[in-house]
Design a protein around this motif. Structure first.
Motif, PDB file in Angstrom:
ATOM      1  N   ARG A 229       0.280  -5.482  -8.082  1.00 50.41           N
ATOM      2  CA  ARG A 229       0.237  -4.776  -6.797  1.00 50.41           C
ATOM      3  C   ARG A 229      -0.879  -3.736  -6.846  1.00 50.41           C
ATOM      4  NH1 ARG A 229       2.922   0.169  -7.702  1.00 50.41           N
ATOM      5  NH2 ARG A 229       4.125   0.160  -9.646  1.00 50.41           N
ATOM      6  N   VAL A 230      -1.292  -3.286  -5.675  1.00 50.71           N
ATOM      7  CA  VAL A 230      -2.334  -2.260  -5.558  1.00 50.71           C
ATOM      8  C   VAL A 230      -1.654  -0.948  -5.200  1.00 50.71           C
ATOM      9  CG1 VAL A 230      -4.421  -1.551  -4.311  1.00 50.71           C
ATOM     10  CG2 VAL A 230      -4.040  -3.971  -4.851  1.00 50.71           C
ATOM     11  N   THR A 231      -2.022   0.120  -5.882  1.00 53.89           N
ATOM     12  CA  THR A 231      -1.325   1.398  -5.684  1.00 53.89           C
ATOM     13  C   THR A 231      -2.288   2.578  -5.830  1.00 53.89           C
ATOM     14  OG1 THR A 231       0.633   2.662  -6.349  1.00 53.89           O
ATOM     15  CG2 THR A 231      -0.667   1.688  -8.121  1.00 53.89           C
ATOM     16  N   GLY A 232      -1.759   3.773  -5.543  1.00 47.90           N
ATOM     17  CA  GLY A 232      -2.500   5.020  -5.745  1.00 47.90           C
ATOM     18  C   GLY A 232      -3.250   5.501  -4.523  1.00 47.90           C
ATOM     19  N   ASP A 233      -3.600   6.798  -4.539  1.00 49.76           N
ATOM     20  CA  ASP A 233      -4.451   7.367  -3.493  1.00 49.76           C
ATOM     21  C   ASP A 233      -5.880   6.899  -3.717  1.00 49.76           C
ATOM     22  OD1 ASP A 233      -2.334   8.816  -2.409  1.00 49.76           O
ATOM     23  OD2 ASP A 233      -2.659  10.502  -3.793  1.00 49.76           O
ATOM     24  N   TYR A 234      -6.687   6.990  -2.672  1.00 47.37           N
ATOM     25  CA  TYR A 234      -8.100   6.666  -2.838  1.00 47.37           C
ATOM     26  C   TYR A 234      -8.754   7.670  -3.785  1.00 47.37           C
ATOM     27  CZ  TYR A 234      -8.140   3.159   0.860  1.00 47.37           C
ATOM     28  OH  TYR A 234      -7.923   2.025   1.606  1.00 47.37           O
ATOM     29  N   LEU A 235      -9.458   7.142  -4.778  1.00 47.37           N
ATOM     30  CA  LEU A 235     -10.129   7.995  -5.762  1.00 47.37           C
ATOM     31  C   LEU A 235     -11.620   8.114  -5.475  1.00 47.37           C
ATOM     32  CD1 LEU A 235      -8.284   6.498  -8.850  1.00 47.37           C
ATOM     33  CD2 LEU A 235      -7.859   8.741  -7.813  1.00 47.37           C
TER      34      LEU A 235
END
Length: 309
Positions: A229-235
């Motif tokens: 899956r794809v996760t996290g805030d935009y870095l």
């Protein structure tokens, strides 16, 4: 007297024809000489060299027959058509040249390719060395992790291994975040996105960081929705563009004109939908609707084209 006059008229016509031919030849030579270096080389070779990526779906990747296809390549093909108009050669050939994230900028600088048709972020640092087309996509760095992992944000990976593709803005973003939050990450680099993905599959990394759209593309291509899956805030903020040689205003104008024509014909959104909404030639479907930001950018190109007509 009549014969003399006839000979004079014929002689005059022949002279005019010869003068016209010389003028046309001189004009063609001047036109060729007046072209920018890249356009002049293209005219001479009757060929445009397009740099492509092997594993950046849906921008630039290989189909089942190992032929380069993708959204970026279709945009480049529109630019090639416009180059043909500029250099007065409607039958330009295309030579596809493989590039990687690490060597793509050098490929432009060293005249190995004329246009780079991949998934390249147009930022100020790169803009000092190369030129970019108008905006064609907006992405940002996120994380791909195993579906069962508890990772939600980058900070959840403290002390763990993360793979990035060498020579990307994502690599820089992860290094900056690692330093900022003192995460002690083990940052591993690999030559291309496919190999980065494979490192995650093989358990050699706990996460793979790259642009969100590329992560979605890889998951769809490998039918791995049940695994990752794809996760996290935009870095990072990553506006994409077609890359080409800097310092050639004539070439830049041709690229701009090609985008304006696509905008005025309202071809940009359907082209986007073809690669991001509809089923890809390789069978998968991304289902990534166009962002408001990109839609506004495309509309601005349409308005600009209308204003210039």
């Amino acid at each position: 007297m009549g014969q003399t006059l006839a000979r004079s008229v014929i002689g005059g016509l022949l002279w005019l024809a010869a003068a016209s031919l010389l003028a046309t030849t001189a004009s063609a030579q001047t036109a060729g000489e007046g072209l920018s270096p890249t356009l002049s080389a293209i005219k001479k070779a009757h060929t445009v060299r397009l740099g492509y990526r092997e594993s950046s779906p849906p921008f630039s990747f290989l189909d089942q027959a190992n032929r380069p296809i993708g959204y970026s390549l279709e945009l480049c093909e529109a630019i090639v058509e416009e180059i043909g108009v500029e250099v007065d050669d409607p039958n330009l050939k295309i030579d596809y040249v493989k590039v990687t994230s690490d060597d793509r900028i050098d490929a432009v600088l060293q005249n190995k390719i004329d246009l780079e048709c991949g998934s390249t972020t147009a930022n100020a640092e790169r803009g000092k060395r190369v030129a970019f087309s108008p905006l064609m996509f907006v992405a940002g760095t996120k994380l791909m992790v195993p579906k069962a992992a508890s990772v939600q944000q980058l900070t959840d990976l403290k002390g763990k291994a993360i793979v990035v593709t060498k020579g990307t803005t994502n690599e820089q973003a992860i290094q900056a975040a690692d330093k900022k939050y003192a995460l002690g990450l083990n940052i591993i680099t690999s030559p291309d996105h496919e190999q980065s993905y494979q490192m995650l599959v093989d358990g050699k990394a706990d996460a793979f960081a790259t642009d969100d759209i590329l992560l979605f593309g890889l998951i769809a291509r490998h039918k791995a929705q049940d695994k990752f899956r794809v996760t996290g805030d935009y870095l990072s903020y990553d506006p994409y563009g077609i890359m080409f040689k800097k310092g050639e205003p004539q070439l830049a104008a041709v690229v701009e004109r090609a985008f304006r024509k696509l905008g005025s014909n309202r071809d940009l959104v359907p082209l986007y939908n073809k690669w991001f909404i509809a089923r890809l030639p390789t069978g998968e479907r991304l289902n990534v609707p166009i962002s408001l930001q990109l839609e506004e950018a495309f509309k601005a190109m349409d308005d600009s084209a209308s204003a210039n007509n």
